[in-house]
Design a protein around this motif. Sequence first.
Motif, mmCIF file in Angstrom:
data_model
loop_
_atom_site.group_PDB
_atom_site.id
_atom_site.type_symbol
_atom_site.label_atom_id
_atom_site.label_comp_id
_atom_site.label_asym_id
_atom_site.label_seq_id
_atom_site.Cartn_x
_atom_site.Cartn_y
_atom_site.Cartn_z
ATOM 1 N N ALA A 19 0.368 -8.413 3.844
ATOM 2 C CA ALA A 19 1.586 -8.133 3.076
ATOM 3 C C ALA A 19 2.480 -7.133 3.808
ATOM 4 O O ALA A 19 3.702 -7.293 3.854
ATOM 5 C CB ALA A 19 1.219 -7.588 1.700
ATOM 6 N N VAL A 20 1.875 -6.099 4.394
ATOM 7 C CA VAL A 20 2.658 -5.065 5.085
ATOM 8 C C VAL A 20 3.323 -5.672 6.322
ATOM 9 O O VAL A 20 4.505 -5.430 6.594
ATOM 10 C CB VAL A 20 1.751 -3.873 5.476
ATOM 11 N N GLN B 212 -16.237 -8.213 -2.733
ATOM 12 C CA GLN B 212 -16.087 -8.642 -4.132
ATOM 13 C C GLN B 212 -16.014 -10.176 -4.200
ATOM 14 O O GLN B 212 -16.676 -10.816 -5.012
ATOM 15 C CB GLN B 212 -14.813 -8.024 -4.704
ATOM 16 N N THR C 37 -5.166 -13.734 -2.023
ATOM 17 C CA THR C 37 -4.797 -12.339 -2.293
ATOM 18 C C THR C 37 -3.624 -11.933 -1.411
ATOM 19 O O THR C 37 -2.688 -11.269 -1.861
ATOM 20 C CB THR C 37 -5.997 -11.413 -2.020
ATOM 21 N N SER D 298 -10.898 -4.020 -5.871
ATOM 22 C CA SER D 298 -10.651 -3.988 -4.427
ATOM 23 C C SER D 298 -9.377 -4.695 -4.010
ATOM 24 O O SER D 298 -9.034 -4.703 -2.834
ATOM 25 C CB SER D 298 -11.821 -4.661 -3.698
ATOM 26 N N GLN D 299 -8.714 -5.340 -4.958
ATOM 27 C CA GLN D 299 -7.503 -6.082 -4.595
ATOM 28 C C GLN D 299 -6.372 -5.118 -4.251
ATOM 29 O O GLN D 299 -6.128 -4.172 -5.003
ATOM 30 C CB GLN D 299 -7.026 -6.913 -5.799
ATOM 31 N N PRO D 300 -5.662 -5.344 -3.142
ATOM 32 C CA PRO D 300 -4.475 -4.526 -2.885
ATOM 33 C C PRO D 300 -3.429 -4.794 -3.967
ATOM 34 O O PRO D 300 -3.325 -5.916 -4.457
ATOM 35 C CB PRO D 300 -3.986 -5.015 -1.523
ATOM 36 N N ILE D 301 -2.696 -3.772 -4.355
ATOM 37 C CA ILE D 301 -1.687 -3.945 -5.411
ATOM 38 C C ILE D 301 -0.308 -3.617 -4.844
ATOM 39 O O ILE D 301 -0.152 -2.651 -4.089
ATOM 40 C CB ILE D 301 -1.991 -3.024 -6.617
ATOM 41 N N VAL D 302 0.662 -4.428 -5.197
ATOM 42 C CA VAL D 302 2.027 -4.215 -4.688
ATOM 43 C C VAL D 302 2.786 -3.300 -5.634
ATOM 44 O O VAL D 302 2.827 -3.529 -6.833
ATOM 45 C CB VAL D 302 2.778 -5.556 -4.574
ATOM 46 N N LYS E 58 0.065 0.929 9.142
ATOM 47 C CA LYS E 58 1.088 0.799 8.109
ATOM 48 C C LYS E 58 2.489 0.611 8.662
ATOM 49 O O LYS E 58 3.401 0.283 7.924
ATOM 50 C CB LYS E 58 1.072 2.037 7.191
ATOM 51 N N ALA F 152 -13.970 -3.909 1.057
ATOM 52 C CA ALA F 152 -14.602 -4.153 -0.247
ATOM 53 C C ALA F 152 -14.036 -5.385 -0.952
ATOM 54 O O ALA F 152 -14.732 -6.018 -1.740
ATOM 55 C CB ALA F 152 -14.434 -2.924 -1.131
ATOM 56 N N LEU F 153 -12.790 -5.729 -0.632
ATOM 57 C CA LEU F 153 -12.189 -6.917 -1.248
ATOM 58 C C LEU F 153 -12.990 -8.168 -0.870
ATOM 59 O O LEU F 153 -13.313 -8.996 -1.712
ATOM 60 C CB LEU F 153 -10.736 -7.049 -0.791
ATOM 61 N N ALA G 257 -13.542 -0.213 3.562
ATOM 62 C CA ALA G 257 -12.231 -0.844 3.703
ATOM 63 C C ALA G 257 -12.240 -2.344 3.402
ATOM 64 O O ALA G 257 -11.217 -2.910 3.054
ATOM 65 C CB ALA G 257 -11.703 -0.606 5.116
ATOM 66 N N GLN H 67 -11.949 2.337 -6.669
ATOM 67 C CA GLN H 67 -12.494 0.971 -6.606
ATOM 68 C C GLN H 67 -13.067 0.556 -7.963
ATOM 69 O O GLN H 67 -12.905 -0.578 -8.402
ATOM 70 C CB GLN H 67 -13.566 0.883 -5.528
ATOM 71 N N ASN I 70 -14.225 5.899 -4.423
ATOM 72 C CA ASN I 70 -15.110 5.032 -5.205
ATOM 73 C C ASN I 70 -14.636 4.900 -6.645
ATOM 74 O O ASN I 70 -14.769 3.834 -7.245
ATOM 75 C CB ASN I 70 -16.550 5.537 -5.128
ATOM 76 N N THR J 87 -3.943 0.495 -1.692
ATOM 77 C CA THR J 87 -5.369 0.222 -1.481
ATOM 78 C C THR J 87 -6.085 1.565 -1.445
ATOM 79 O O THR J 87 -5.453 2.600 -1.219
ATOM 80 C CB THR J 87 -5.627 -0.491 -0.137
ATOM 81 N N LYS J 88 -7.382 1.542 -1.597
ATOM 82 C CA LYS J 88 -8.088 2.828 -1.640
ATOM 83 C C LYS J 88 -8.197 3.461 -0.249
ATOM 84 O O LYS J 88 -8.538 4.618 -0.125
ATOM 85 C CB LYS J 88 -9.464 2.675 -2.280
ATOM 86 N N GLU J 89 -7.879 2.686 0.796
ATOM 87 C CA GLU J 89 -7.935 3.222 2.153
ATOM 88 C C GLU J 89 -6.575 3.702 2.639
ATOM 89 O O GLU J 89 -6.449 4.142 3.781
ATOM 90 C CB GLU J 89 -8.447 2.146 3.133
ATOM 91 N N MET J 90 -5.537 3.601 1.804
ATOM 92 C CA MET J 90 -4.175 3.834 2.293
ATOM 93 C C MET J 90 -3.939 5.258 2.808
ATOM 94 O O MET J 90 -3.089 5.477 3.660
ATOM 95 C CB MET J 90 -3.140 3.483 1.220
ATOM 96 N N PHE K 207 3.615 0.046 1.676
ATOM 97 C CA PHE K 207 2.234 -0.041 2.158
ATOM 98 C C PHE K 207 1.374 -1.066 1.424
ATOM 99 O O PHE K 207 0.442 -1.591 1.987
ATOM 100 C CB PHE K 207 1.547 1.315 1.943
ATOM 101 N N THR K 208 1.592 -1.283 0.149
ATOM 102 C CA THR K 208 0.643 -1.856 -0.817
ATOM 103 C C THR K 208 -0.416 -0.789 -1.106
ATOM 104 O O THR K 208 -0.783 -0.019 -0.225
ATOM 105 C CB THR K 208 -0.073 -3.167 -0.390
ATOM 106 N N THR L 258 -0.015 -10.832 -2.703
ATOM 107 C CA THR L 258 0.463 -9.489 -2.377
ATOM 108 C C THR L 258 1.769 -9.548 -1.591
ATOM 109 O O THR L 258 2.663 -8.737 -1.814
ATOM 110 C CB THR L 258 -0.607 -8.727 -1.560
ATOM 111 N N SER M 134 -5.224 -7.402 3.176
ATOM 112 C CA SER M 134 -4.346 -6.323 2.700
ATOM 113 C C SER M 134 -3.326 -5.905 3.765
ATOM 114 O O SER M 134 -2.299 -5.312 3.431
ATOM 115 C CB SER M 134 -5.168 -5.120 2.243
#
Lengths: 304, 386
Positions: free
Chosen positions: B239-240, B50, B264, A129-133, B211, B46-47, B44, A124, A121, A227-230, A224-225, B268, B236
Amino acid sequence: MFDPSATLQLIVSGLAMGSIYALVALGFILIYNAVGVVNFAQGDFVMFPSYIAVSFVLPSVIVFGTVVHWQLPLIATYLLVLILMAAFGLLFNRIAYYPLRDRGWLPVVISTIGVSIFLRNLAQLIWGSQPIVFPSLFGDASLSAGNLHFRPQDLLILGVAGILIVFQYGLFEWTSLGKQMRATAQDRATAQLLGIRVDRIVAITFIYSVLLGAIAGLLVSPIFTVTKEMGGLISLKAFAASIVGGFGSIPGAIIGGLLIGVVENLGGFYISTAYKDAIAFVILIAVLLIRPSGLFGERVSEKA
Amino acid sequence: MPATRKKFLLASAAASAAGLAFPNVVLGKGEPIRLGLLPPITGAQALLGQQEQEGAKFAVDEINARPGKVFDDRPFELVIEDATSDNQSAVGALNKLLGENVDAVVCPVLSTQIQAMAPVMKGRQEPWMTGGTAVKNTQLGLTNIFRCRASDGITAQAMTGFAVEQLHGKKIAIFHSSEAFGTGGADQVEASLAKFGLKAVAREQYPNGTKDFTAEILRIKQAGADVVVGYIQNPSDVAVILSQYNSLGMKTPLVGSPSVGNQTAIDTAGKNSNGMYCAQDFILGFNSNVATKFVTGFYNRYHHVPDVSTGSGWVYDAIRLLADTYKKIGSIDKTKTALALHQTKHWEGVLGDFTCDAEGNMIHAMSIGRIENGKVSLVKKVVVAA
């Protein structure tokens, strides 16, 4: 139908994923050996440092809804992340474990679950919540030879994981600190009688486990990118790997991780992708049925 | 105390006086219309949550700022509960929302959650607005559910038609996520392929959050597919998947579900999404004035391009459609509202022309776009009769 080139690619990517499972499994095992509890936040120790790293690797990142420009060179970023995560490991030990150390295993386990929820949390809240590369050292390049295609990052993961495993062997076998860690893991009371400062050694073990997770995170982030779930699925497989290897066994965690990584890939390809994830758990059940203490676990006999 | 004629007359007189003195209160003028929203705020997905919240707040603020607000000076008031990303939590959030006296509900976009919530929704009168695209969502025995996006039936038909007719695919592989959305979409693709007399050469699936896709991609390669149709839920994951698709040397064209063209996902995936095709409810620069106004206003407010189809656009449309319907009938009566929504014809939304069919489907068109350098351009538009 057997396909040699596909099999080779599956083995390489399976070993790379397996190395990550192994690093996370080692984190599980070290804390379990030191204090007798399973740390359910281990997967989040993969995720959180990855977020910190992207905040410093990218030219601009949104932090708390504001664009920041903290870009540092890659090596400086890695060092900074490791320092911050070492400090976090100590904090984790002092807040989540130390006050509860005399209250049995259950409060500590619940405490680690709390840390896991808190970190997800918090991530987040800070990064959204956006995945980041995470930019790869090798860009988008892949290594190709005929029908064979490999990701350079997979080979980097294999190399770094190999070095870490050798380092860990050296640490435990040849250094006083490693021997103290082993002694504390084997018998805390006796270690204390021998003059080992057990609480300090346990704190160092926590820091080391967090760092293993952080290195795993830094290695997988580019493929992977972030994310908080990675860390979720990784920690689940790593947990299975540590049981397959024999819970508490360091070589077992490594072999278990590599085995699950490779077998799930080969099983997904030659049997069915629908059952790919189930394969890790089928291996787990099979090993537990045939050898309940795991591949490298010590047999425990109970006296009547 | 027994009621007497005198007391009844006194009470009536008092009520009439109150009505004259405070007409707004008696007629509900100025009173907020409570609109329930169930986005996945945590977990999971949440994107998506938002994006839904951004679309909802943008629509509500726009409506509340217009003269007369929704109607009779009544503003919208958002009541938000976190559906998280699992079914059990979504049902709990819905129950909590219904206890808060809402007049309509904007449901989660996740089809699996809508299907889990259906037993609670049954027998209730609230209009349920959704962006969940599984065909089954509007076949759950609910007469007051309205889908503000094209269903997977239309999407699959558009994707398959494009793969066969435009890309001349003869050996088509299906690649999909293994939850309700991906599996339902893959079933629709298989059904559409059957109409062309084709059978998928491979059907590979993965759970969300996977993954390593080496096994799945190599199986598709081994099957000799000439086109891959991908039903992917999570932006998400895109991209992978695309990164591995390219690094494993796959040159086979991929036609993906809307999440592949999600802004997004494109941002990504970067260069890896170049040359991919995607089904889109909406393509920037190819839609109506309403869409242009939405995208411009949204960007000015949030400083990023909206994820129109999967995220904020359908929620924006759902709330505006509700507002226009309330205004048209001059009431927030739930039954009358549902009836009026069923009569929607050629209402112009961001996602296109809204015309309600018997099941509550509002959108009957789908576009196929091609991704190049971070942008989607229109390749083909498919319209199915309502």
